[in-house]
Each structure stands twice: as structure tokens, then as C-alpha cells.
Design an enzyme around this catalytic site. Structure first.
Site, PDB file in Angstrom:
ATOM      1  N   GLU B  12       0.844  -1.199   0.000  1.00  8.52           N
ATOM      2  CA  GLU B  12       0.000   0.000   0.000  1.00  8.52           C
ATOM      3  C   GLU B  12       0.880   1.250   0.000  1.00  8.52           C
ATOM      4  O   GLU B  12       1.751   1.384   0.865  1.00  8.52           O
ATOM      5  CB  GLU B  12      -0.916  -0.008   1.233  1.00  8.52           C
ATOM      6  CG  GLU B  12      -1.910  -1.167   1.188  1.00  8.52           C
ATOM      7  CD  GLU B  12      -2.428  -1.577   2.571  1.00  8.52           C
ATOM      8  OE1 GLU B  12      -2.150  -0.884   3.566  1.00  8.52           O
ATOM      9  OE2 GLU B  12      -3.109  -2.632   2.634  1.00  8.52           O
ATOM     10  N   GLU B  43      -4.521  -6.474   2.956  1.00 11.83           N
ATOM     11  CA  GLU B  43      -3.307  -7.218   3.288  1.00 11.83           C
ATOM     12  C   GLU B  43      -3.424  -8.682   2.903  1.00 11.83           C
ATOM     13  O   GLU B  43      -2.449  -9.304   2.469  1.00 11.83           O
ATOM     14  CB  GLU B  43      -2.986  -7.081   4.784  1.00 11.83           C
ATOM     15  CG  GLU B  43      -2.505  -5.693   5.192  1.00 11.83           C
ATOM     16  CD  GLU B  43      -3.608  -4.645   5.253  1.00 11.83           C
ATOM     17  OE1 GLU B  43      -4.801  -5.033   5.225  1.00 11.83           O
ATOM     18  OE2 GLU B  43      -3.289  -3.445   5.322  1.00 11.83           O
ATOM     19  N   GLN B  65       2.080  -2.015   5.795  1.00 16.72           N
ATOM     20  CA  GLN B  65       2.356  -0.611   6.132  1.00 16.72           C
ATOM     21  C   GLN B  65       2.806  -0.406   7.581  1.00 16.72           C
ATOM     22  O   GLN B  65       3.746   0.329   7.846  1.00 16.72           O
ATOM     23  CB  GLN B  65       1.131   0.239   5.818  1.00 16.72           C
ATOM     24  CG  GLN B  65       1.460   1.696   5.683  1.00 16.72           C
ATOM     25  CD  GLN B  65       0.365   2.446   4.942  1.00 16.72           C
ATOM     26  OE1 GLN B  65      -0.638   2.811   5.535  1.00 16.72           O
ATOM     27  NE2 GLN B  65       0.550   2.658   3.663  1.00 16.72           N
ATOM     28  N   PHE B  66       2.121  -1.070   8.509  1.00 11.49           N
ATOM     29  CA  PHE B  66       2.507  -1.001   9.924  1.00 11.49           C
ATOM     30  C   PHE B  66       2.264  -2.379  10.546  1.00 11.49           C
ATOM     31  O   PHE B  66       1.331  -3.091  10.142  1.00 11.49           O
ATOM     32  CB  PHE B  66       1.649   0.014  10.694  1.00 11.49           C
ATOM     33  CG  PHE B  66       2.074   1.446  10.516  1.00 11.49           C
ATOM     34  CD1 PHE B  66       2.997   2.031  11.369  1.00 11.49           C
ATOM     35  CD2 PHE B  66       1.538   2.209   9.494  1.00 11.49           C
ATOM     36  CE1 PHE B  66       3.382   3.353  11.207  1.00 11.49           C
ATOM     37  CE2 PHE B  66       1.911   3.532   9.326  1.00 11.49           C
ATOM     38  CZ  PHE B  66       2.834   4.104  10.196  1.00 11.49           C
ATOM     39  N   ASP B  67       3.091  -2.694  11.582  1.00 11.89           N
ATOM     40  CA  ASP B  67       2.953  -3.939  12.336  1.00 11.89           C
ATOM     41  C   ASP B  67       1.522  -4.361  12.630  1.00 11.89           C
ATOM     42  O   ASP B  67       1.122  -5.487  12.401  1.00 11.89           O
ATOM     43  CB  ASP B  67       3.729  -3.798  13.653  1.00 11.89           C
ATOM     44  CG  ASP B  67       3.657  -2.385  14.237  1.00 11.89           C
ATOM     45  OD1 ASP B  67       2.541  -1.901  14.482  1.00 11.89           O
ATOM     46  OD2 ASP B  67       4.731  -1.766  14.426  1.00 11.89           O
ATOM     47  N   GLY B  68       0.727  -3.405  13.137  1.00  8.85           N
ATOM     48  CA  GLY B  68      -0.622  -3.754  13.584  1.00  8.85           C
ATOM     49  C   GLY B  68      -1.577  -4.071  12.440  1.00  8.85           C
ATOM     50  O   GLY B  68      -2.699  -4.522  12.679  1.00  8.85           O
ATOM     51  N   HIS B 112       0.168   1.034  15.615  1.00  2.35           N
ATOM     52  CA  HIS B 112       1.322   1.509  14.851  1.00  2.35           C
ATOM     53  C   HIS B 112       2.648   1.291  15.578  1.00  2.35           C
ATOM     54  O   HIS B 112       3.670   1.817  15.171  1.00  2.35           O
ATOM     55  CB  HIS B 112       1.181   3.005  14.540  1.00  2.35           C
ATOM     56  CG  HIS B 112       0.069   3.331  13.583  1.00  2.35           C
ATOM     57  ND1 HIS B 112      -1.250   3.217  13.907  1.00  2.35           N
ATOM     58  CD2 HIS B 112       0.094   3.763  12.296  1.00  2.35           C
ATOM     59  CE1 HIS B 112      -1.998   3.583  12.870  1.00  2.35           C
ATOM     60  NE2 HIS B 112      -1.202   3.912  11.881  1.00  2.35           N
TER      61      HIS B 112
HETATM   62  C1  LIG Z   1      -5.740  -2.947   7.890  1.00  2.00           C
HETATM   63  C2  LIG Z   1      -5.072  -1.638   7.641  1.00  2.00           C
HETATM   64  N1  LIG Z   1      -4.157  -1.534   6.673  1.00  2.00           N
HETATM   65  C3  LIG Z   1      -3.524  -0.363   6.447  1.00  2.00           C
HETATM   66  C4  LIG Z   1      -3.793   0.727   7.205  1.00  2.00           C
HETATM   67  C5  LIG Z   1      -3.038   2.034   6.985  1.00  2.00           C
HETATM   68  N2  LIG Z   1      -3.955   3.037   6.458  1.00  2.00           N
HETATM   69  C6  LIG Z   1      -4.529   3.939   7.278  1.00  2.00           C
HETATM   70  S1  LIG Z   1      -5.638   4.882   6.476  1.00  2.00           S
HETATM   71  C7  LIG Z   1      -5.339   4.143   5.005  1.00  2.00           C
HETATM   72  C8  LIG Z   1      -6.112   4.578   3.801  1.00  2.00           C
HETATM   73  C9  LIG Z   1      -7.583   4.503   4.022  1.00  2.00           C
HETATM   74  O1  LIG Z   1      -8.277   4.979   2.927  1.00  2.00           O
HETATM   75  P1  LIG Z   1      -9.864   5.093   2.902  1.00  2.00           P
HETATM   76  O2  LIG Z   1     -10.474   3.788   3.318  1.00  2.00           O
HETATM   77  O3  LIG Z   1     -10.239   5.614   1.586  1.00  2.00           O
HETATM   78  O4  LIG Z   1     -10.222   6.142   4.040  1.00  2.00           O
HETATM   79  P2  LIG Z   1      -9.777   7.671   4.149  1.00  2.00           P
HETATM   80  O5  LIG Z   1      -8.520   7.682   4.951  1.00  2.00           O
HETATM   81  O6  LIG Z   1      -9.590   8.197   2.776  1.00  2.00           O
HETATM   82  O7  LIG Z   1     -10.862   8.353   4.894  1.00  2.00           O
HETATM   83  C10 LIG Z   1      -4.359   3.157   5.159  1.00  2.00           C
HETATM   84  C11 LIG Z   1      -3.816   2.327   4.061  1.00  2.00           C
HETATM   85  C12 LIG Z   1      -4.759   0.582   8.224  1.00  2.00           C
HETATM   86  N3  LIG Z   1      -5.108   1.603   9.022  1.00  2.00           N
HETATM   87  N4  LIG Z   1      -5.382  -0.598   8.420  1.00  2.00           N
END
Ligand SMILES: Cc1ncc(C[n+]2csc(CCOP(=O)(O)OP(=O)(O)O)c2C)c(N)n1
Ligand SMILES: [Mg+2]
Lengths: 376, 307
Positions: B12, B43, B65-68, B112
Site C-alpha cells: 500500500e 493485506e 504498512q505497519f505492524d498492527g 502503529h
Molecule cells: C488494515 C489496515 N491496513 C492499512 C492501514 C493504513 N492506512 C490507514 S488509512 C489508510 C487509507 C484509508 O483509505 P480510505 O479507506 O479511503 O479512508 P480515508 O482515509 O480516505 O478516509 C491506510 C492504508 C490501516 N489503518 N489498516
């Protein structure tokens, strides 16, 4: 409705165009009576909630830049989708948000400083949903909350807390998620379960065009509204920067869900004007021109124009502006006063019942910290 | 990626943005969108398709992207990736690397700052490693990509910022080799990832107090390279293991058990562990209490010396 939209594209439902003019056409007719029935006071609240959220959001961003917060997640640009849908839910409904729904939270009565506490790093929760009109905790793991929402809604069906015909009692659930989230298994599984068990539930997708640096075209080649359709869930695409469309369509869908007609899906087309979070640099992946084109469709500007066209005068707008400044100042003051939580917080509530390992480690840490007083 | 056109990157935000930590910055413009893939947000999708790509003869390097956020991909990693070589009775290898920025010290929000490496070290079929310096990272990632087995590559994210020398002369660093990073005589202290710099700091402080610590960088979590560890413990007679992860059923637990068994007659004290508490990683304002620091390591050192 785009249930009939599998063929040619149908434009999103829009009640107010970008300049704030009420749209009267055959696709809006069904919603116009609902809008006409809104009191002046209610219309004022829509404006007020959008402006207060934006001011709060700006202030939180400032606090982050000044090192007061670990991170901030801006909602700027998405106030129309959030405030409209939030006002369409009833107090007995349950809301399962993602992490950007500050406006929904404010409408449901959370203290903005509770969101700040989460991002300042003094709590993982922030509020008790039972005290905040069933506004559940933010969820940072993308999409997880949609399954919780569906499960909660399954509970409503099992307990028969819907479809009784009493709008004061019948319950429904709203879950918010983003365009990126639609790619997660959890979100798709949530829609499978919801359709299977015909849950009283609204999937409210805020398609803000980006998942961090990834454009929505990477998540889907068809308009996302068709995802809902694909699961057999009646789905509607709306102009998410139109607070009235968000209100009216959510109201219709939640009424249907509460009445026992099964789940609904709304795709609100909107835009994240700010960065993904304060750690993000959007200039790396999107153009200034694109952002500008969405600023021209701002939800607050257009709604203000609409209110003015109905005769609302300067006095009201100035009053809201002043209230927003007060809110920002209050948030700043209380944020700066937030203290580090006691270290025991780490061990409190890991389990509901006593646990020997937790007790032992809590005790160890207490003695360890005390030892610095004398020996070290 | 220059040496082997079958190496792919996927994850990602890794392409245009270069990853949220900018680890893959510039790679998309250099190698193109077919080899540096910005994936949809899923993932399980990332790991699952990496498996298929490996079956097609590619060597995918996935970024979580992050551990969690590794857990939506947990099933694909532990039930599929880890087992497919075994199920194919050796006819299909799984040269997939999963890079995971992990661990605390960065004051971030929930999910995170976690240290989930024990789940993967516990899983047969996976190799798990964690470099602690730029030099080790440079060499170990290449070894990981060259491996025909799946490798969990844990990158201590707080170490993205400190700079360090890289010696580009081969043979570099093998994938599974623990290493003494500071010589000492009285107590061996062992850790991996960001914990190594904490241990070095503890050794500095201890030296001022006249106590000599030998510091070992574990580098590989599964398999553990016991040679240098046992040699060190046989010399000092004492071992303190430090880790950010919760101590219960951890990598440190396994090492403690093995060392107690194999170096039993050399030990002057039980093997002690200093770990994250057995509680969820706390809100950022409490991380400094949760994460073992030099003081907590030295407290354990004192206890070990008291035997
Ligand atoms: C399972 C998971 N994978 C990766 C992330 C890292 N991450 C945080 S926000 C994000 C993008 C989210 O996009 P969207 O669903 O369009 O929501 P928006 O932030 O645009 O409101 C990512 C990849 C996460 N929080 N959770
Ligand atoms: Mg988005």
C-alpha cells in the site's frame, strides 16, 4: 437510485448544486418534501455543525503542528456527507465510525477533546458509546468496524428491536468507511452477512477519492456504488458535498432499514481537501488543480449560499463564526491541560476480570517506579 | 532489483508515494509500475497474490504498512505461505519476503507500534529476521530476497532515522547470524531490532559503574543462531534478554529455555527477561514506561549479578 444503474451511468443524487441552488427534477422529487419539512432551526444546525467541525479540525491540525498531538486526521471537505447523514439518524440508532467522522461524533454529542485525547496518545478509546448516543469508538484498522456494525444489527433482528412500526423505538445501524476500505475482506464480508441476514443497517461510504496516495481507481473500476448492488443491497450514489442530499437519502434509507426492508448502501462522493493525516504530503501524488476543483464544490460555501437565498442574514453567520472561535479556543485550552495518564491505565481493563499476570506486573511496576525515589 | 528482474515490490502506497516511511522511494520511477506495485488496500490480498506471483516464478517483496495491520493477512501468511512448500513436497518453493515496519519509540497511535514477531517465529515454514543497523539491513534484505523460503523481515521503524555506515564489500551479512556487538565479561545482554541500541546504552552506563556487559544482536528470530549466544553465556555465566514484545510466550521465552538447557552448567543465575508488559501496547504518552529502557535492563542485570 442506482439499483437501475447497472447499464448507463446515472449522476449522483444532488439536491443543492455547487452554487447552492436547490435542484428540482424527477430524481429529486421524492426528497423535496423532506427538505421542505426541515425547520429553519434545523437548517441552521446543519450549517453550524459543519462550521464548528471545520474550525475544530483546523485547530486540531494546528495543535499537531505545534507538537501537541501525535497525529491529526483532517475531516476538511467531508462535513456535508457527515453532518447530513448524522442528523438523519435517530438517537436510538448505533453508529460505527472509521476515524475521520469528527462531524458525526460532534452531532452525536462527543466532546471534541475526546477525539484529541485519542490522537494525543492519552487513550485508545476516548468515550463511552452508551453516553454518546451510541457513537461507537473510532477504528483504525481499515474496515473492521463494518463487521461489528453488521453483528450489532443482527442482534437487533434477533431481539426484534426493529420493524415494530414505532419510529421512536425501531433501531438501525450506520457504519462509515472509506473508498480504500472497500477493498478489505472485512468490508465485503460485512455486506455478505448484512444481505444474508437482512440487517437494519446502512453502509455509508465516503468516497473521498484517495486512500492515502492510492486513487480510487486502484480499488475499483466501477463506481463503488455498484459494490453494494453486487451484494444485493439497494444502493445510491449521492453528491457527498451536499448536506441536504446526504440528509434526505440517509433518512429514506434508515427508515427502510428500521422498517425491516434490509440493509442499504450509500456512496457519498466527496473529497479530502487536507492531507490524509498530518504525516502525509499530498503534493507527492495529486495535483493542485484537482484539489482546487473540489474546493469549488465545498459543502459549507454552497450551503451558506442556499441559506442566504432563503433570507438568512449576516447576523446568523457571524454568530456561528464566533461560536466556532470559542470552540477552538476551548479545545486548545483543554488540550494543553491534558496530562499524561497514570501508568496503571496500561493494566486497567485489559480483562474484565482479575488476571494474575496483570496483577503481578502492575505491582512490579509500582515497586520499580518507587525504587527510583531512594536507591537510584 | 537490478540483479534479478523477477523481484517485485508490492504494498500500500509504496509506488508513487515511496511508502509511508519512504523506504521504496524512487523505485517505481526506476523500475516501473509492473515491478513496484501500488496495491488495493487489502493485506490478505497482498500476501495471497504474492503467493500466486511466486508460483508464477516471481520473487515478491511485500510491504505491510505497519505492524498492527499485518493481521488481515495472517491467514495467508501462516496457513498458506508458510505451508505451501511442505504441501507441495518440495516441488514448489515460496520465495516471498514480507517487510514489516514494527515496534515502538515513535509516539504513534494504536496499531502503529506493535511487535508481533513471536506469532511468525512460532510458525513453521517461515523464517523471521530483524536487522538493527543500516549495514545489516542492506545485506540482510538481499539475503532475504535470495532465500527460496518465505522470510518475515521485521524493520525496527524507530531505526529508520539514525544514520549508519554501510560497508558495500561482499560477502556482507548472512541471513541468520547472531553477533556480539560489544565485548564484555560479566553479563550477556541480548536483543534485536531497536532494542540493540538500548542495550548498548545500558552497557555504556554499566561500564561507568564498573560492570562489564557483553551485547549480542540476535538479528535472526527464527531460526536463532545459538552459536555466538552460547559462547557468550558460557563466558559470562549470565544472560538478560530484552525485547519490546510482551514477554508471555515470546521469542525471548524460547531463547531463555534453550540457553538454560544448553548452557546449564555455565549459568551463575537464571536467564532473565525484560519485555513489554503483557498488556496491549499503551497510548503513546505511556510508551516510555511500557518499552524496556536502559534502566530496566540494568535492573535485571543487577538481579542477575545478585545470584
Ligand atoms: C488494515 C489496515 N491496513 C492499512 C492501514 C493504513 N492506512 C490507514 S488509512 C489508510 C487509507 C484509508 O483509505 P480510505 O479507506 O479511503 O479512508 P480515508 O482515509 O480516505 O478516509 C491506510 C492504508 C490501516 N489503518 N489498516
Ligand atoms: Mg478515502
Amino acid at each position: 437510485m442506482s439499483s437501475d444503474a447497472m447499464g448507463p451511468e446515472v449522476p449522483p443524487i444532488q439536491l443543492l448544486d455547487a452554487s447552492g441552488v436547490l435542484q428540482e427534477n424527477d430524481r429529486t422529487t421524492e426528497f423535496l418534501p423532506v427538505i421542505e419539512a426541515l425547520s429553519d432551526e434545523m437548517l441552521q444546525r446543519f450549517h453550524r455543525d459543519m462550521v464548528l467541525t471545520r474550525r475544530f479540525d483546523d485547530e486540531a491540525g494546528n495543535l499537531q503542528r505545534q507538537g501537541q498531538l501525535a497525529l491529526w486526521v483532517p475531516s476538511h471537505g467531508q462535513e456535508g456527507a457527515q453532518v447530513g447523514s448524522a442528523h438523519a439518524s435517530r438517537p436510538q440508532d448505533h453508529i460505527f465510525p472509521s476515524y475521520r467522522e469528527h462531524a458525526v461524533g460532534l452531532v452525536r454529542g462527543i466532546d471534541p477533546v475526546d477525539v484529541i485525547r485519542l490522537l494525543r496518545g492519552t487513550t485508545h478509546g476516548g468515550w463511552d458509546p452508551v453516553e454518546k448516543q451510541n457513537f461507537h469508538l473510532y477504528t483504525l484498522v481499515i474496515g473492521s468496524q463494518t463487521l461489528h456494525a453488521t453483528g450489532y444489527a443482527m442482534g437487533i433482528t434477533i431481539d426484534g428491536e426493529y420493524a415494530t412500526g414505532d419510529p421512536e423505538r425501531d433501531q438501525a445501524v450506520v457504519t462509515y468507511f472509506g473508498d480504500g476500505a472497500t477493498s478489505q475482506g472485512d468490508v465485503n464480508e460485512a455486506m455478505v452477512f448484512a444481505a444474508s441476514f437482512q440487517t437494519p443497517e446502512l453502509f455509508f461510504l465516503q468516497n473521498n477519492q484517495w486512500a492515502i496516495s492510492v486513487p480510487v481507481s486502484t480499488q475499483s473500476r466501477t463506481p463503488l456504488v455498484r459494490r453494494g448492488e453486487g451484494f444485493g443491497i439497494p444502493s445510491t450514489q449521492i453528491d457527498g458535498n451536499d448536506v441536504l442530499a446526504s440528509y434526505a437519502v440517509t433518512l429514506r434509507d434508515l427508515d427502510a432499514a428500521r422498517a425491516g426492508d434490509g440493509p442499504r448502501f450509500i456512496e457519498a462522493l466527496t473529497y479530502r481537501i487536507g492531507a490524509h493525516t498530518t504525516s502525509d504530503d499530498p503534493t507527492k501524488y495529486r495535483t493542485h488543480a484537482e484539489t482546487q476543483s473540489w474546493i469549488a464544490r465545498d459543502p459549507i460555501t454552497r450551503f451558506e449560499a442556499f441559506l442566504r437565498s432563503r433570507g438568512e442574514g449576516d447576523a446568523f453567520f457571524l454568530e456561528v463564526e464566533a461560536e466556532a472561535l470559542d470552540l477552538a479556543e476551548d479545545v486548545r485550552k483543554r488540550t494543553l491541560a491534558l496530562e499524561r495518564p497514570p501508568v496503571e491505565l496500561m493494566f486497567d481493563h485489559v480483562y474484565s476480570e482479575a488476571h494474575p499476570r496483570i496483577d503481578e506486573q502492575k505491582e512490579w511496576l509500582k515497586n520499580y517506579e518507587a525504587s527510583f525515589g531512594d536507591s537510584l | 532489483m537490478q540483479d534479478d528482474p523477477r523481484v517485485l515490490m508490492m504494498g500500500e502506497d509504496i509506488g508513487t508515494l515511496g511508502g509511508v516511511f519512504r523506504v521504496t522511494e524512487g523505485l517505481k520511477s526506476e523500475f516501473g509500475a509492473k515491478r513496484v506495485i501500488d496495491t488495493p488496500l487489502a493485506e490478505s490480498g497482498i500476501v495471497g497474490t504474492a503467493i500466486g506471483l511466486a508460483m508464477h516464478g516471481f520473487r515478491p517483496v511485500c510491504e505491510i504498512q505497519f505492524d498492527g495491520f499485518i493481521f488481515p493477512g495472517f491467514d495467508q501468511i501462516t496457513s498458506q505461505l508458510a505451508k505451501l512448500t511442505n504441501r507441495h513436497e518440495g516441488t514448489q518453493s515460496m520465495p516471498v519476503v514480507i517487510r514489516v515496519p514494527y515496534g515502538g519509540h515513535i509516539g504513534a497511535v494504536e496499531h502503529h507500534q506493535e511487535s508481533p514477531e513471536a506469532y511468525f517465529a512460532h510458525t513453521a515454514g517461515l523464517r523471521s529476521v530483524s536487522p538493527s543497523t543500516p549495514h545489516d539491513a542492506y545485506w540482510m534484505i538481499q539475503e532475504a530476497i535470495r532465500s527460496n523460503d518465505p522470510v518475515m523481515f521485521f524493520e525496527p521503524k524507530s531505526r529508520y532515522w539514525p544514520k549508519g555506515q554501510v560497508d558495500f564489500t561482499a560477502p556482507g551479512v548472512p541471513l541468520h547470524a547472531s553477533r556480539v556487538v560489544r565485548l564484555g565479561t560479566e553479563v550477556t545482554v541480548l536483543g534485536h531490532g531497536a532494542m540493540v541500541s538500548v542495550l548498548l546504552q545500558a552497557a555504556e552506563i554499566a561500564a561507568e559503574e564498573g560492570i562489564s556487559l557483553e551485547v549480542v544482536d540476535l538479528r535472526s528470530l527464527s531460526p536463532v543462531d545459538y552459536g555466538p549466544i552460547l559462547e557468550s553465556v558460557r563466558k559470562t555465566g549470565r544472560l538478560v534478554i530484552a525485547q519490546e514484545a510482551p514477554g508471555n510466550v515470546s521469542v525471548g521465552s524460547e531463547i531463555a529455555a534453550t540457553v538454560s538447557q544448553k548452557a546449564f552448567y555455565s549459568l551463575e543465575a537464571p536467564v532473565l527477561r525484560v519485555s513489554g508488559f503483557d498488556a496491549p501496547f499503551p497510548p503513546a504518552k505511556l510508551e516510555s514506561v511500557y518499552l524496556p529502557d536502559a534502566d530496566r535492563v540494568l535492573e535485571a542485570v543487577d538481579r542477575a549479578l545478585a545470584y
